[in-house]
Design a protein around this motif. Sequence first.
Motif, PDB file in Angstrom:
ATOM      1  N   MET A  37       1.834 -54.221  32.598  1.00  0.00           N
ATOM      2  CA  MET A  37       2.800 -53.114  32.298  1.00  0.00           C
ATOM      3  C   MET A  37       1.782 -51.844  31.410  1.00  0.00           C
ATOM      4  O   MET A  37       1.907 -50.604  31.781  1.00  0.00           O
ATOM      5  CB  MET A  37       3.812 -53.429  31.309  1.00  0.00           C
ATOM      6  CG  MET A  37       4.637 -52.443  31.219  1.00  0.00           C
ATOM      7  SD  MET A  37       6.185 -53.056  30.371  1.00  0.00           S
ATOM      8  CE  MET A  37       6.740 -54.492  31.384  1.00  0.00           C
ATOM      9  N   PHE A  38       1.028 -52.408  30.561  1.00  0.00           N
ATOM     10  CA  PHE A  38      -0.020 -51.210  29.897  1.00  0.00           C
ATOM     11  C   PHE A  38      -0.782 -50.612  30.886  1.00  0.00           C
ATOM     12  O   PHE A  38      -1.113 -49.350  30.729  1.00  0.00           O
ATOM     13  CB  PHE A  38      -0.873 -52.216  28.851  1.00  0.00           C
ATOM     14  CG  PHE A  38      -2.036 -51.278  28.101  1.00  0.00           C
ATOM     15  CD1 PHE A  38      -1.473 -50.614  26.784  1.00  0.00           C
ATOM     16  CD2 PHE A  38      -3.083 -51.145  28.583  1.00  0.00           C
ATOM     17  CE1 PHE A  38      -2.182 -49.810  26.279  1.00  0.00           C
ATOM     18  CE2 PHE A  38      -4.137 -50.376  27.777  1.00  0.00           C
ATOM     19  CZ  PHE A  38      -3.551 -49.605  26.559  1.00  0.00           C
ATOM     20  N   ALA A  39      -1.528 -51.217  31.851  1.00  0.00           N
ATOM     21  CA  ALA A  39      -2.282 -50.808  32.835  1.00  0.00           C
ATOM     22  C   ALA A  39      -1.576 -49.678  33.591  1.00  0.00           C
ATOM     23  O   ALA A  39      -2.134 -48.571  33.874  1.00  0.00           O
ATOM     24  CB  ALA A  39      -3.317 -51.716  33.595  1.00  0.00           C
ATOM     25  N   LEU A  40      -0.600 -50.118  33.941  1.00  0.00           N
ATOM     26  CA  LEU A  40       0.304 -48.976  34.780  1.00  0.00           C
ATOM     27  C   LEU A  40       0.680 -47.676  33.829  1.00  0.00           C
ATOM     28  O   LEU A  40       0.456 -46.650  34.180  1.00  0.00           O
ATOM     29  CB  LEU A  40       1.707 -49.676  35.209  1.00  0.00           C
ATOM     30  CG  LEU A  40       1.340 -50.620  36.490  1.00  0.00           C
ATOM     31  CD1 LEU A  40       2.732 -51.085  36.849  1.00  0.00           C
ATOM     32  CD2 LEU A  40       0.832 -49.613  38.007  1.00  0.00           C
ATOM     33  N   ALA A  41       1.240 -47.960  32.616  1.00  0.00           N
ATOM     34  CA  ALA A  41       1.607 -46.878  31.744  1.00  0.00           C
ATOM     35  C   ALA A  41       0.463 -46.111  31.451  1.00  0.00           C
ATOM     36  O   ALA A  41       0.538 -44.700  31.539  1.00  0.00           O
ATOM     37  CB  ALA A  41       2.372 -47.474  30.494  1.00  0.00           C
TER      38      ALA A  41
ATOM     39  N   VAL B 235       8.743 -49.454  40.258  1.00  0.00           N
ATOM     40  CA  VAL B 235       8.143 -50.619  40.171  1.00  0.00           C
ATOM     41  C   VAL B 235       8.876 -51.560  39.146  1.00  0.00           C
ATOM     42  O   VAL B 235       8.959 -52.857  39.334  1.00  0.00           O
ATOM     43  CB  VAL B 235       6.951 -50.442  38.903  1.00  0.00           C
ATOM     44  CG1 VAL B 235       6.131 -51.952  38.776  1.00  0.00           C
ATOM     45  CG2 VAL B 235       5.704 -49.419  39.855  1.00  0.00           C
ATOM     46  N   TYR B 236       9.791 -51.176  38.148  1.00  0.00           N
ATOM     47  CA  TYR B 236      10.712 -51.797  37.405  1.00  0.00           C
ATOM     48  C   TYR B 236      12.192 -51.534  37.207  1.00  0.00           C
ATOM     49  O   TYR B 236      12.706 -51.016  36.499  1.00  0.00           O
ATOM     50  CB  TYR B 236      10.085 -51.924  35.774  1.00  0.00           C
ATOM     51  CG  TYR B 236       8.523 -52.251  35.601  1.00  0.00           C
ATOM     52  CD1 TYR B 236       8.202 -53.705  35.706  1.00  0.00           C
ATOM     53  CD2 TYR B 236       7.633 -51.332  35.362  1.00  0.00           C
ATOM     54  CE1 TYR B 236       7.081 -54.135  35.621  1.00  0.00           C
ATOM     55  CE2 TYR B 236       6.498 -51.511  35.165  1.00  0.00           C
ATOM     56  CZ  TYR B 236       6.025 -53.108  35.180  1.00  0.00           C
ATOM     57  OH  TYR B 236       4.663 -53.494  35.148  1.00  0.00           O
ATOM     58  N   PRO B 237      12.523 -51.589  38.609  1.00  0.00           N
ATOM     59  CA  PRO B 237      14.137 -51.216  38.628  1.00  0.00           C
ATOM     60  C   PRO B 237      15.010 -51.680  37.584  1.00  0.00           C
ATOM     61  O   PRO B 237      16.131 -50.883  37.359  1.00  0.00           O
ATOM     62  CB  PRO B 237      14.330 -51.486  40.094  1.00  0.00           C
ATOM     63  CG  PRO B 237      13.471 -52.522  40.273  1.00  0.00           C
ATOM     64  CD  PRO B 237      12.266 -52.249  39.706  1.00  0.00           C
TER      65      PRO B 237
ATOM     66  N   GLY C  44       8.429 -53.849  19.562  1.00  0.00           N
ATOM     67  CA  GLY C  44       7.457 -53.017  20.328  1.00  0.00           C
ATOM     68  C   GLY C  44       6.236 -53.856  20.675  1.00  0.00           C
ATOM     69  O   GLY C  44       5.566 -54.357  20.247  1.00  0.00           O
ATOM     70  N   GLU C  45       6.099 -53.599  22.155  1.00  0.00           N
ATOM     71  CA  GLU C  45       5.195 -54.283  22.969  1.00  0.00           C
ATOM     72  C   GLU C  45       3.865 -53.311  23.105  1.00  0.00           C
ATOM     73  O   GLU C  45       2.773 -53.780  23.097  1.00  0.00           O
ATOM     74  CB  GLU C  45       5.588 -54.715  24.246  1.00  0.00           C
ATOM     75  CG  GLU C  45       6.888 -55.831  24.112  1.00  0.00           C
ATOM     76  CD  GLU C  45       6.044 -57.176  23.819  1.00  0.00           C
ATOM     77  OE1 GLU C  45       4.916 -57.361  23.827  1.00  0.00           O
ATOM     78  OE2 GLU C  45       7.061 -58.192  23.161  1.00  0.00           O
ATOM     79  N   ILE C  46       4.085 -52.078  23.478  1.00  0.00           N
ATOM     80  CA  ILE C  46       3.130 -51.284  24.012  1.00  0.00           C
ATOM     81  C   ILE C  46       3.433 -49.654  23.433  1.00  0.00           C
ATOM     82  O   ILE C  46       4.619 -49.235  23.496  1.00  0.00           O
ATOM     83  CB  ILE C  46       3.183 -50.930  25.551  1.00  0.00           C
ATOM     84  CG1 ILE C  46       2.763 -52.468  26.195  1.00  0.00           C
ATOM     85  CG2 ILE C  46       2.240 -49.656  26.220  1.00  0.00           C
ATOM     86  CD1 ILE C  46       3.055 -52.377  27.710  1.00  0.00           C
ATOM     87  N   GLY C  47       2.588 -49.127  23.087  1.00  0.00           N
ATOM     88  CA  GLY C  47       2.366 -47.675  22.677  1.00  0.00           C
ATOM     89  C   GLY C  47       1.484 -46.966  23.008  1.00  0.00           C
ATOM     90  O   GLY C  47       0.239 -47.242  22.839  1.00  0.00           O
TER      91      GLY C  47
END
Length: 269
Positions: free
Chosen positions: A9-13, A62-64, A116-119
């Motif tokens: 998810m981080f790579a996509l974001a 990607v994440y509906p 909080g997972e990704i910022g």
Amino acid sequence: MNKQERNAMFALAKGWILEAGESIRKRLYDPLTIDTKSDANDLVTSMDKDTEYYFINNIKHVYPNHLIMSEEGYGDDVRTFDGTVWIIDPIDGTMNFVHQQRNFAISIGVYHNGVGEIGLIYDVIGDNLYSAKKGEGAFKNEFGLSRLSHDKSIYESILGMNHFWLCNNRFVHEKKMQELVRTVRGVRTYGSAAIEFAFVAEGVIDGYMAMRLSPWDIAAGIIIVDEAGGLTTTAFGDPIELLRGTSVLTCNPSIHKPIIHDYTRQGRK
């Protein structure tokens, strides 16, 4: 969320936020449609809307099943943090964007079951990406940010604050805020909560306080500051609730207690 899911998810974001920033830079001097929202100083531009729509399309493709909380209204009606929620500000610091073409950022926070997972905070003009994944530290571009020192004195600190509410504040007595300004070494205003959170994580400023911010202003910053060893609460020391607007104090942990105990709680209206 497991580490593999978080990394993917981080790579996509990260790819999306960098691509959105590049698009903004290419269109920086194009004609803009500028509207107001709550008042004449609450601006929204066609760039805000286009950028938010770009993120909505990519995430939903990607994440509906993920929910999206976003400033300009293209996201979902988020009433719970169950599951995965993306919190997005397409341009944080719209007034700076309109008037200065600098000191604005794209902000993305990803939360899973309230954690909080990704910022990600992208300083578009500076081309600096501040990022964090839960439990893996905070970064500016590819360089890790050192953990914030715990021996900082309030007298040696620089704070980010909004000068407007220093003289017109319905939350805290102005005299207490003015006393705080006289106590610290200096006060700065950058006009973008996301950038000020990033600067706290980096140690450029030692704290940032605001009396009324929305979830998309702070969601990414909370994660990044936490991973840098900082602390974020309301301006009165209470836990942050991201489903509604809130006051905020994010800072080096060593100055949190003095600010809360000596200034904001004592001055609370």
